[in-house]
Every structure is written in C-alpha cells, then in structure tokens.
Design an enzyme around this catalytic site. Structure first.
Site, mmCIF file in Angstrom:
data_model
loop_
_atom_site.group_PDB
_atom_site.id
_atom_site.type_symbol
_atom_site.label_atom_id
_atom_site.label_comp_id
_atom_site.label_asym_id
_atom_site.label_seq_id
_atom_site.Cartn_x
_atom_site.Cartn_y
_atom_site.Cartn_z
ATOM 1 N N GLY A 15 0.827 -1.205 0.000
ATOM 2 C CA GLY A 15 0.000 0.000 0.000
ATOM 3 C C GLY A 15 0.856 1.247 0.000
ATOM 4 N N GLY A 20 5.464 7.372 1.434
ATOM 5 C CA GLY A 20 6.075 6.426 0.510
ATOM 6 C C GLY A 20 5.186 5.238 0.262
ATOM 7 N N LYS A 37 9.871 0.079 2.773
ATOM 8 C CA LYS A 37 9.165 1.308 2.508
ATOM 9 C C LYS A 37 10.072 2.121 1.607
ATOM 10 C CE LYS A 37 6.374 4.484 5.246
ATOM 11 N NZ LYS A 37 5.852 4.672 6.602
ATOM 12 N N ASP A 140 1.315 9.499 17.078
ATOM 13 C CA ASP A 140 0.264 9.224 16.097
ATOM 14 C C ASP A 140 -0.254 7.797 16.250
ATOM 15 O OD1 ASP A 140 -1.540 9.990 14.216
ATOM 16 O OD2 ASP A 140 -0.230 9.613 12.513
HETATM 17 P P1 ADP Z 1 0.326 5.217 5.740
HETATM 18 O O1 ADP Z 1 0.736 6.633 5.596
HETATM 19 O O2 ADP Z 1 -1.008 4.912 5.166
HETATM 20 O O3 ADP Z 1 0.513 4.707 7.117
HETATM 21 P P2 ADP Z 1 2.453 3.397 5.045
HETATM 22 O O4 ADP Z 1 3.416 3.639 3.945
HETATM 23 O O5 ADP Z 1 2.937 3.471 6.422
HETATM 24 O O6 ADP Z 1 1.294 4.409 4.793
HETATM 25 O O7 ADP Z 1 1.761 1.986 4.827
HETATM 26 C C1 ADP Z 1 1.192 1.594 3.605
HETATM 27 C C2 ADP Z 1 0.498 0.250 3.776
HETATM 28 O O8 ADP Z 1 1.450 -0.743 4.128
HETATM 29 C C3 ADP Z 1 -0.556 0.233 4.859
HETATM 30 O O9 ADP Z 1 -1.644 -0.528 4.387
HETATM 31 C C4 ADP Z 1 0.108 -0.474 6.001
HETATM 32 O O10 ADP Z 1 -0.833 -1.198 6.774
HETATM 33 C C5 ADP Z 1 1.071 -1.415 5.309
HETATM 34 N N1 ADP Z 1 2.275 -1.663 6.116
HETATM 35 C C6 ADP Z 1 3.158 -0.741 6.549
HETATM 36 N N2 ADP Z 1 4.154 -1.292 7.252
HETATM 37 C C7 ADP Z 1 3.899 -2.629 7.292
HETATM 38 C C8 ADP Z 1 4.569 -3.767 7.884
HETATM 39 N N3 ADP Z 1 5.711 -3.634 8.564
HETATM 40 N N4 ADP Z 1 4.013 -4.974 7.720
HETATM 41 C C9 ADP Z 1 2.867 -5.117 7.025
HETATM 42 N N5 ADP Z 1 2.190 -4.117 6.448
HETATM 43 C C10 ADP Z 1 2.696 -2.874 6.560
HETATM 44 MG MG MG Z 2 1.564 3.969 8.085
#
Ligand code: ADP
Ligand code: MG
Length: 270
Positions: A15, A20, A37, A140
């Site tokens: 996602g 990012g 990320k 947050d």
């Molecule tokens: P946001 O600004 O929406 O928090 P992120 O970039 O942090 O965006 O996350 C994007 C997506 O990736 C979200 O759906 C989040 O749940 C998933 N995600 C982020 N970090 C992890 C992780 N360590 N393991 C599994 N899913 C993750």
């Molecule tokens: Mg996030």
C-alpha cells in the site's frame, strides 16, 4: 556488509502512504520476508528530509517485541530513493481488523482487546522510559499504525511523526500534523507529552470495543453507551481512566501496566 537492492525480490505492493509506498520483499539469500518502505526523497524540502532522517535513526534505536523491527536501509542515490527494510507484519493493521469486524457485524473478543491494551502499552513503555536515553513519543497512535504479526502479537509501527525529546525535557517542541486521537491538552494548545500518548491509547482501546472513534458523539454518557454490554466493567473502567481529561491525573504507562485489573486480565487471557 551493507545490503543491496539486488539482495531482495519484490513480491508485490502492500500500500501507499503519505511518505512512501510499502512493498513485500524476500531476501534472496535467506528467503525471509520483509517489508520495505520506498521513499522518494528527491522532492522533499530540507525540513522533511530532516524528519525522515530522524524517523530512520529513531527506528533503528527501538528494539522491542511489540515494536515493528527495523532491519536496515538502502540509499539509492540514482533514483533518490530511500528503502527502509523492516519486519513484515503478516496480520496487517488494526484498521483492517476494525473494518472487517464492522463488515461482518461482529465484535472483537475481549481477550484480544486486553492483549492489545497490554502489548501496545508495553511498546509505549519502551518508548517513554528508556533508561538514560531520550524519550520517544509516538504522537500518532491509531489503528492504521498498529500491526499484527503471524502469531497475532501487537507491533507498534510508523513512527513517522514521532519526535525525539532531548534529555529530561518532557515536552516536545512542535506539533506536526493533527493527531488522530487528539487529547484535551493538545486541543488547548499545551504541548504533546507522554500523557497525550496515554489518551491516544485510551481512544484506541475504546475504538476496538465500540468500533467507532470516540468523541464523535456529543456527550460523555453517550460516549460510554456506545461500548457494547458484552465487555466487562473492568475494561470500561480502564478506558475511562486513560481518558481522564486532566492530563495531570491521567495515569502514566507504568500505572496502566501495573494496574491490578490489567495484570489480572492479561494473565487470564494469555
Ligand atoms: P500510511 O501513511 O497509510 O501509514 P504506510 O506507507 O505506512 O502508509 O503503509 C502503507 C500500507 O502498508 C498500509 O496498508 C500499512 O498497513 C502497510 N504496512 C506498513 N508497514 C507494514 C509492515 N511492517 N508490515 C505489514 N504491512 C505494513
Ligand atoms: Mg503507516
């Protein structure tokens, strides 16, 4: 040896967020899964870049079973992309858990909620009481920033807005963005402090029970009426305690974790 992009296979996108995009990747040597990320820092202002650097440095300092583990970073200068390699949380985030329950018209198990309270609390404890180190405020806490591993254990993540506080200075310098669960003192313009994280924890546990955000209703009675009867008085009592309006009287994370009701229920549901 520092890691290289070639060490990983990209399995797919998880996602995108404000900072990012997250991908599921597999290490070619160990076959282990990670999340990376990818952050394009090319267009960031100097202050955003600083924020990014502090996020990454902070992540690398936090080692706790209930905090998303940070493994490494790769700087790809050619594409001005920073890859942050972290633990893959197979169970997804609590926002999805809430949405799923709502869709099915079911409630979350009380034992799951006590574990979420305890384990998120443990993560906060690790941030709030780092012996001889600077305090970290998460800033947050919200369902989207709390993950589950394959065993259903809580992992606090996304310290994107977390700030490092120097020494014994309890209060952080600036407010960046609007916290999802904004405490009364922050609304009034007082600086975000440890107790503001406790407030957010109270809101989180409330939302896991009621499946709606607190403080969308108008009065305090209506607020607690939205918690279904299926949950114990003790759980509601803990929520009320964490949602003490005056932050001076709100419990610290130590007080929450050592509260008899928490100790009893966590061992009961373990
Ligand atoms: P946001 O600004 O929406 O928090 P992120 O970039 O942090 O965006 O996350 C994007 C997506 O990736 C979200 O759906 C989040 O749940 C998933 N995600 C982020 N970090 C992890 C992780 N360590 N393991 C599994 N899913 C993750
Ligand atoms: Mg996030």
């Amino acid at each position: 040896m520092s890691p290289k992009l070639e060490d990983y296979d990209v399995m797919g996108i998880i996602g995108s967020g404000s900072f990012g995009t997250c991908y599921k990747v597999r290490n070619r040597n160990t076959n282990e899964y990670f999340v990376w990320k990818a952050i394009d820092y090319g267009n960031l202002t100097e202050s955003r870049k600083q924020l990014l650097v502090s996020e990454v440095n902070l992540l690398s300092e936090l080692n706790h079973p209930n905090i998303v583990k940070y493994y490494n970073r790769i700087l790809h200068k050619e594409t001005t992309t920073l890859y942050i390699i972290m633990e893959w949380c197979q169970g997804g985030d609590l926002l999805s858990v809430i949405k799923h329950a709502k869709k099915l018209g079911t409630w979350l198990e009380e034992g799951f909620i006590w574990r979420a309270l305890y384990q998120t609390g443990r993560a906060l404890q690790a941030c709030h009481t780092r012996l001889g180190r600077v305090t970290v405020l998460h800033r947050d806490i919200k369902p989207a920033n709390i993950f589950l591993d394959h065993r259903g254990n809580i992992k606090l993540g996304d310290f994107g807005l977390a700030r490092v506080l120097q020494g014994d200075n309890e209060y952080s310098q600036t407010i960046i963005g609007t916290p999802y669960y904004m405490s009364p003192e922050v609304v009034k313009g007082t600086k975000y402090n440890r107790k503001s994280d406790i407030w957010a924890l109270g809101c989180l546990i409330y939302e896991l029970c009621a499946l709606v955000q607190p403080f969308s209703g108008s009065d305090i009675q209506e607020l607690y009426n939205r918690i279904p009867d299926r949950y114990s008085e003790n759980l509601v009592k803990m929520i009320q305690l964490m949602l003490t309006v005056q932050h001076e009287f709100r419990p610290t994370i130590e007080m929450v974790l050592h509260h008899p009701v928490v100790v009893t229920n966590v061992s009961k549901y373990e």
